[in-house]
Structures are given as structure tokens and as C-alpha cells.
Motif scaffolding. Structure first.
Motif, mmCIF file in Angstrom:
data_model
loop_
_atom_site.group_PDB
_atom_site.id
_atom_site.type_symbol
_atom_site.label_atom_id
_atom_site.label_comp_id
_atom_site.label_asym_id
_atom_site.label_seq_id
_atom_site.Cartn_x
_atom_site.Cartn_y
_atom_site.Cartn_z
ATOM 1 N N GLY A 41 0.843 -1.193 0.000
ATOM 2 C CA GLY A 41 0.000 0.000 0.000
ATOM 3 C C GLY A 41 0.876 1.240 0.000
ATOM 4 O O GLY A 41 1.892 1.290 -0.680
ATOM 5 N N LYS A 42 0.525 2.227 0.806
ATOM 6 C CA LYS A 42 1.292 3.472 0.843
ATOM 7 C C LYS A 42 2.540 3.369 1.708
ATOM 8 O O LYS A 42 3.397 4.234 1.668
ATOM 9 N N PHE A 43 2.646 2.320 2.495
ATOM 10 C CA PHE A 43 3.772 2.169 3.413
ATOM 11 C C PHE A 43 4.936 1.466 2.729
ATOM 12 O O PHE A 43 4.736 0.502 1.997
ATOM 13 N N ASN A 44 6.140 1.936 2.961
ATOM 14 C CA ASN A 44 7.334 1.311 2.395
ATOM 15 C C ASN A 44 7.830 0.248 3.374
ATOM 16 O O ASN A 44 8.278 0.571 4.475
ATOM 17 N N LYS A 45 7.782 -1.010 2.975
ATOM 18 C CA LYS A 45 8.162 -2.106 3.875
ATOM 19 C C LYS A 45 9.586 -1.986 4.371
ATOM 20 O O LYS A 45 9.914 -2.459 5.456
ATOM 21 N N LEU A 46 10.473 -1.368 3.612
ATOM 22 C CA LEU A 46 11.866 -1.247 4.031
ATOM 23 C C LEU A 46 12.018 -0.373 5.264
ATOM 24 O O LEU A 46 13.033 -0.429 5.950
ATOM 25 N N LEU A 47 11.018 0.422 5.554
ATOM 26 C CA LEU A 47 11.053 1.293 6.719
ATOM 27 C C LEU A 47 10.324 0.688 7.915
ATOM 28 O O LEU A 47 10.317 1.284 8.996
ATOM 29 N N SER A 48 9.727 -0.489 7.733
ATOM 30 C CA SER A 48 9.044 -1.145 8.856
ATOM 31 C C SER A 48 10.083 -1.668 9.834
ATOM 32 O O SER A 48 11.208 -2.005 9.466
ATOM 33 N N MET A 49 9.698 -1.701 11.094
ATOM 34 C CA MET A 49 10.625 -2.141 12.135
ATOM 35 C C MET A 49 10.740 -3.658 12.136
ATOM 36 O O MET A 49 9.752 -4.370 12.052
ATOM 37 N N PHE A 50 11.953 -4.131 12.218
ATOM 38 C CA PHE A 50 12.265 -5.548 12.308
ATOM 39 C C PHE A 50 13.169 -5.659 13.527
ATOM 40 O O PHE A 50 14.354 -5.344 13.459
ATOM 41 N N GLY A 51 12.584 -6.035 14.646
ATOM 42 C CA GLY A 51 13.317 -5.951 15.911
ATOM 43 C C GLY A 51 13.405 -4.493 16.309
ATOM 44 O O GLY A 51 12.398 -3.796 16.362
ATOM 45 N N ASN A 52 14.603 -4.002 16.510
ATOM 46 C CA ASN A 52 14.806 -2.623 16.956
ATOM 47 C C ASN A 52 15.232 -1.669 15.851
ATOM 48 O O ASN A 52 15.622 -0.544 16.150
ATOM 49 N N ALA A 53 15.190 -2.103 14.608
ATOM 50 C CA ALA A 53 15.689 -1.262 13.518
ATOM 51 C C ALA A 53 14.794 -1.382 12.293
ATOM 52 O O ALA A 53 14.137 -2.406 12.093
ATOM 53 N N PRO A 54 14.783 -0.349 11.448
ATOM 54 C CA PRO A 54 14.074 -0.488 10.175
ATOM 55 C C PRO A 54 14.688 -1.631 9.364
ATOM 56 O O PRO A 54 15.899 -1.871 9.423
ATOM 57 N N LEU A 55 13.862 -2.313 8.623
ATOM 58 C CA LEU A 55 14.284 -3.467 7.835
ATOM 59 C C LEU A 55 15.512 -3.162 6.980
ATOM 60 O O LEU A 55 16.480 -3.933 6.957
ATOM 61 N N VAL A 56 15.512 -2.041 6.292
ATOM 62 C CA VAL A 56 16.633 -1.692 5.422
ATOM 63 C C VAL A 56 17.913 -1.516 6.232
ATOM 64 O O VAL A 56 18.991 -1.941 5.811
ATOM 65 N N ARG A 57 17.831 -0.922 7.401
ATOM 66 C CA ARG A 57 19.031 -0.709 8.222
ATOM 67 C C ARG A 57 19.609 -2.048 8.681
ATOM 68 O O ARG A 57 20.826 -2.251 8.648
ATOM 69 N N LEU A 58 18.744 -2.955 9.082
ATOM 70 C CA LEU A 58 19.214 -4.270 9.521
ATOM 71 C C LEU A 58 19.961 -4.977 8.388
ATOM 72 O O LEU A 58 21.044 -5.531 8.600
ATOM 73 N N CYS A 59 19.400 -4.955 7.187
ATOM 74 C CA CYS A 59 20.062 -5.598 6.048
ATOM 75 C C CYS A 59 21.410 -4.954 5.759
ATOM 76 O O CYS A 59 22.392 -5.646 5.480
ATOM 77 N N VAL A 60 21.480 -3.645 5.844
ATOM 78 C CA VAL A 60 22.734 -2.941 5.586
ATOM 79 C C VAL A 60 23.741 -3.222 6.702
ATOM 80 O O VAL A 60 24.930 -3.401 6.433
ATOM 81 N N GLN A 61 23.288 -3.309 7.932
ATOM 82 C CA GLN A 61 24.196 -3.651 9.032
ATOM 83 C C GLN A 61 24.812 -5.032 8.822
ATOM 84 O O GLN A 61 26.003 -5.226 9.085
ATOM 85 N N HIS A 62 24.009 -5.981 8.354
ATOM 86 C CA HIS A 62 24.549 -7.309 8.059
ATOM 87 C C HIS A 62 25.646 -7.207 6.998
ATOM 88 O O HIS A 62 26.702 -7.833 7.118
ATOM 89 N N ALA A 63 25.400 -6.421 5.972
ATOM 90 C CA ALA A 63 26.385 -6.290 4.890
ATOM 91 C C ALA A 63 27.672 -5.639 5.393
ATOM 92 O O ALA A 63 28.772 -6.088 5.052
ATOM 93 N N THR A 64 27.547 -4.601 6.204
ATOM 94 C CA THR A 64 28.751 -3.920 6.681
ATOM 95 C C THR A 64 29.545 -4.786 7.663
ATOM 96 O O THR A 64 30.747 -4.582 7.826
#
Length: 129
Positions: free
Chosen positions: A19-42
Motif C-alpha cells: 500500500g502506501k507504506f514502504n516495507k523497508l522502513l518497517s521495524m524488524f526488531g529494533n531497527a528499520p528493515l533496510v538498516r538491519l540488512c545494511v548492518q549485516h552487509a557492513t
């Protein structure tokens, strides 16, 4: 010494099924989904991490603020994922031997998985498989 492999995180999609919400900005644990994925990469053995933005670029950029990444914008994000791959490839440093493409909505693919894939690339580099 191992191969230098950049990791390109594709985070440009419109997330239309949400819908209008961007799933990458949804919280997954304590962080937005996109941030968690990027943290794994770094945290992996990747040499560089590139985050490709598009839809809601400012919000995605804010979600990854403070992480050691290069953020590039894909102005053609609405045309599909291939334009994000092209944007990522243009940002890869010239001394990299390869690129691992990763989607920003896969939080269970962690730094160990990415490092294993980079290790497999290193072991097979130049060989026919």
C-alpha cells in the motif's frame, strides 16, 4: 589475500504490495528493515557496501545514516530492478573483483551468509563451474 567484493543493497523499490507504506522502513526488531540488512552487509567480509535508493530516497538514506556505506540514487527506479543493478554497478570501485547483489528486504540473510558467498566467489574465481 581474498577477492575484493562489493555488496550492493537494492533499496529503491516502490513496495506497492504494502500500500502506501514502504516495507523497508518497517521495524524488524529494533531497527528499520533496510538498516538491519545494511548492518549485516557492513559486518560481512565485503569490501564496500553500496545502498541504491529510489522510492522514498530521503527516508531510506535517513534509515542507514551513520553506517559505512555509499548511497547512490536510481532516478529510474520505477522502471524496475535492472535499473538499480545498473546504478549499483556504476558505483562499484574499480579495484573490486566482484559484486554481491542483495535485496534490502531479506533480513534473515546475515553477515555470515554474505561472507560465505564471498568466500565461495574467492575460491572459484576464474574457474569454470
Amino acid at each position: 589475500m581474498g577477492s575484493k567484493v562489493a555488496i550492493a543493497i537494492l533499496a529503491a523499490g516502490r513496495s506497492t504490495r504494502m500500500g502506501k507504506f514502504n516495507k523497508l522502513l518497517s521495524m524488524f526488531g529494533n531497527a528499520p528493515l533496510v538498516r538491519l540488512c545494511v548492518q549485516h552487509a557492513t559486518a560481512s567480509t565485503g569490501s564496500n557496501v553500496i545502498v541504491v535508493t529510489g522510492h522514498m530516497a530521503n527516508e531510506i538514506r535517513e534509515a542507514v545514516r551513520g553506517l559505512n556505506v555509499t548511497v547512490v540514487h536510481n532516478g529510474a527506479f520505477a522502471s524496475g530492478m535492472s535499473s538499480s543493478v545498473r546504478a549499483a554497478l556504476q558505483a562499484v570501485p574499480g579495484d573490486c573483483d566482484g559484486v554481491l547483489i542483495h535485496l534490502a528486504d531479506m533480513p534473515l540473510v546475515n553477515e555470515s551468509h554474505m561472507s560465505l558467498m564471498i568466500d565461495a566467489f574467492d575460491k572459484c574465481r576464474g574457474l569454470s563451474v
